[in-house]
Design a protein around this motif. Structure first.
Motif: not given
Length: 120
Positions: A11-19, A38-39, A55-62
């Motif tokens: 959902a949040d690329q920055d939060r995920a990147k930090a993890f 997106s990045r 990723v945050n752009w695939f509708d079929a991949m929440p």
């Protein structure tokens, strides 16, 4: 042909990147803009192998739908202790014929297996 990149829905690329960098120790070979929202964030696990992209752009991949990806480690006991010390919720170490493992989730609920594989 080897698997090159696996998509991890977040959902949040920055939060995920930090993890993935701070907790899991992944390196960042690429972090490039990709459209207005997106990045392209590509991360490499310690020791190599296939990389991941957040990723945050695939509708079929929440966010959180990726389950069961496995990271191989030399010593699952040491990795379990390291992750627990960082405050991660990790399962008790289990054993199967193929190896010993623990499981954890990223901030979005994507579930990972961290395992020391048996010689087979």
């Amino acid at each position: 042909m080897p698997i090159a990149i696996v998509s991890i829905p977040v959902a949040d690329q920055d939060r995920a990147k930090a993890f993935y960098t701070d907790v899991m120790g992944f390196a960042v070979p690429r972090d490039d803009p990709m459209g207005p929202q997106s990045r392209w964030i590509q991360l490499q696990p310690p020791g190599g192998g296939a990389s991941i992209t957040l990723v945050n752009w695939f509708d079929a991949m929440p966010p959180g739908c990726q389950q069961g990806l496995m990271l191989g480690v030399a010593d699952v006991d040491a990795e379990h202790a390291r992750l627990a010390k960082l405050g991660m919720v990790v399962t008790a170490i289990s054993a199967e014929a193929w190896g010993r493992y623990t499981m954890l989730s990223d901030p979005d609920g994507n579930r990972w297996v961290v395992a020391t594989l048996s010689a087979g």
